[in-house]
Design an enzyme around this catalytic site. Sequence first.
Site, PDB file in Angstrom:
ATOM      1  N   ARG A 200      47.893 130.730  99.043  1.00  0.00           N
ATOM      2  CA  ARG A 200      47.534 129.340  98.744  1.00  0.00           C
ATOM      3  C   ARG A 200      48.680 128.679  97.985  1.00  0.00           C
ATOM      4  NH1 ARG A 200      43.129 127.122  94.278  1.00  0.00           N
ATOM      5  NH2 ARG A 200      43.117 124.950  94.974  1.00  0.00           N
ATOM      6  N   HIS A 201      48.671 127.351  97.978  1.00  0.00           N
ATOM      7  CA  HIS A 201      49.647 126.609  97.182  1.00  0.00           C
ATOM      8  C   HIS A 201      49.413 126.841  95.689  1.00  0.00           C
ATOM      9  CE1 HIS A 201      46.490 123.755  96.092  1.00  0.00           C
ATOM     10  NE2 HIS A 201      46.178 123.671  97.368  1.00  0.00           N
ATOM     11  N   ARG A 204      47.784 122.330  91.189  1.00  0.00           N
ATOM     12  CA  ARG A 204      48.016 120.929  91.532  1.00  0.00           C
ATOM     13  C   ARG A 204      47.201 120.023  90.621  1.00  0.00           C
ATOM     14  NH1 ARG A 204      43.118 119.819  93.292  1.00  0.00           N
ATOM     15  NH2 ARG A 204      41.996 121.181  94.730  1.00  0.00           N
ATOM     16  N   THR A 207      42.488 116.241  93.440  1.00  0.00           N
ATOM     17  CA  THR A 207      42.573 115.504  94.695  1.00  0.00           C
ATOM     18  C   THR A 207      41.958 114.109  94.504  1.00  0.00           C
ATOM     19  OG1 THR A 207      40.480 116.487  95.394  1.00  0.00           O
ATOM     20  CG2 THR A 207      42.504 117.556  96.137  1.00  0.00           C
ATOM     21  N   ARG A 292      52.147 119.128  98.486  1.00  0.00           N
ATOM     22  CA  ARG A 292      51.977 120.333  97.673  1.00  0.00           C
ATOM     23  C   ARG A 292      52.173 121.603  98.479  1.00  0.00           C
ATOM     24  NH1 ARG A 292      46.783 118.214  98.082  1.00  0.00           N
ATOM     25  NH2 ARG A 292      45.129 119.551  98.930  1.00  0.00           N
ATOM     26  N   HIS A 479      45.713 126.402 102.294  1.00  0.00           N
ATOM     27  CA  HIS A 479      44.773 125.954 101.266  1.00  0.00           C
ATOM     28  C   HIS A 479      43.763 127.057 100.958  1.00  0.00           C
ATOM     29  CE1 HIS A 479      46.066 121.717 101.763  1.00  0.00           C
ATOM     30  NE2 HIS A 479      46.166 122.029 103.037  1.00  0.00           N
TER      31      HIS A 479
END
Length: 577
Positions: A200-201, A204, A207, A292, A479
């Site tokens: 996964r990234h 962050r 959203t 991202r 994701h």
Amino acid sequence: MDVIALSPPCPRPTSSAGEITTTASSHARRSRSRCSRYVAASFVAGVFACAVVQYAFSIGCAQFAGARASQRQVDTHDGMLYLAPEHAGKTVVHDYPPAHPTNSKPEFFPTNVGYAGPTPTGAEAALVATAPAYPMKTEIQNLLGPTPPRPKGSKKDFDMFKYWGNLSPWYSIPKGTFGVDSTPEAPDGCRVTALHFLHRHGARYPTNWASYGGPVKFASRLHEEAANWDASGELSFLNDWTYKLGSEILTPFGRQQMFDLGISLRIKYGFLLENSTAQNALPVFRTESQDRMLHSALNFAAGFFGIDNQDKYLQSITIEADGFNNTLCPYKTCPNARDPTKSDRAIPYIREWAAIYLKDAQKRLQGQIKGFDLTTEDVYIMQQTCAYETVALGYSSFCELFTQEEWEGFEYALDLYFWYDSAFGAPTARVQGIGYVQELVARLTETPIAVHNSSTNSTLNDNPITFPLGNSLYVDATHEVVVLNVITALNLSNFAATGPLPSDHIPENRSFIASQLAPFGTNIQFQVLSCEAKPEPQLRIIINDGVSPLTGVKGCTADKHGIYTQREECLSLVSAW
């Protein structure tokens, strides 16, 4: 206000009893004249003193106003109430870098000036094959937990970072947690020959959209109603709190996560690059176009290959948008993903559970903010904001507001969310994860995908340049929802062993925990091994360093180390889900 005389009192004329003489009269006139002068001088001095006091007081007022700018006060039945300043809850943006810096002269700052000195390289690291033990990730660097370090009443070993569900920074899962008493290093008699790495990234900002919760909602309400409320006690920080979170993109800590993950993988599996040298071909790493996602992949590559890496690998950037098949964001081509009744089923469960586990917190915190009605969702957002601010800013005052039991409730709320939206309780989970599983099987068997009946992209998958087979190292960034889709499509049923999650209590020893499976930076190692005692290639699935069983797929037999014989029947059953 008391006035202090700065001059002596006026003298009275004196004489012997009954004596009034010309000399006495003259003396009286002179005395009255001096008295008038004293009075005038006293008046001037008093005015000057008042001016000095007012000036000093105005400085103090200015300093006070600096601490609580634009604060207003009104009379209430309780006495004097100080309301929140106008900037409370306001969104703050530090717009860096400057749009047109005056000293932007890159020609004066070349990145390569020569004179590098000796640059011989060494052998590739192979920690997973050579070290006596596998290094586990247990510490979260550069982030500060609440002060005091643990919530009131918490156990000594309570680690808040592990109770934030998908907002937790990833950490190594202890040996045996998933039911296999083994660690990621190759067992005796086996050696790693290939790795398929899905991650996964990094961390962050929130959203833009959230069906339940969302820090920006709470901040906006605070700011819009600032003229009506005032916070005290544990919530007093809200009086001057502003919203400092961006949206969607990686935080500095998220960049660090990806860079560190790349370094870690190079140290453990760098030796697999020898196959690329033997094939005279560069490895292809994949990500997709979201900011991202792209920068997670680039930071990962900077850790794995170094900053100067343009000639060391190939970065495939697929498109995340409607109309493009993409296994790393399969919801874009799944019609049912746009139907909330099928793809967003978790919200009623979360609402019901939040009303239970946050009941005491809502009552406790409401008593510390007057003029603002705190809903259960607001209190839930406070917990979200704790996690988001910590991974973005390094620390959050919201983290100190909740007990250990309330953090356990928050973690379970996120378990409910992902179980019913992205995993075994979601009708769309398997179909969204099957495309990546088909690609995985194609790579494992070195066989092109025959039929494109899912989210696989025929333009890319049928091209041996963009979708190579026969490599020893594959890295894909995606994701957390897709990671859970893939786990579901693989039918790793050990994570569903305790059944559907109820919304009225936390079941004991539940098998599905989102912070273990889908945190920021979560990663799955599909490890291919060659073992002396088994003629066929073997496969292991390792999630955040925890070895997982694959007994949910008929035809895939396993031993005590979680090693599965990579037989055709096993792989065909996996790809058929």
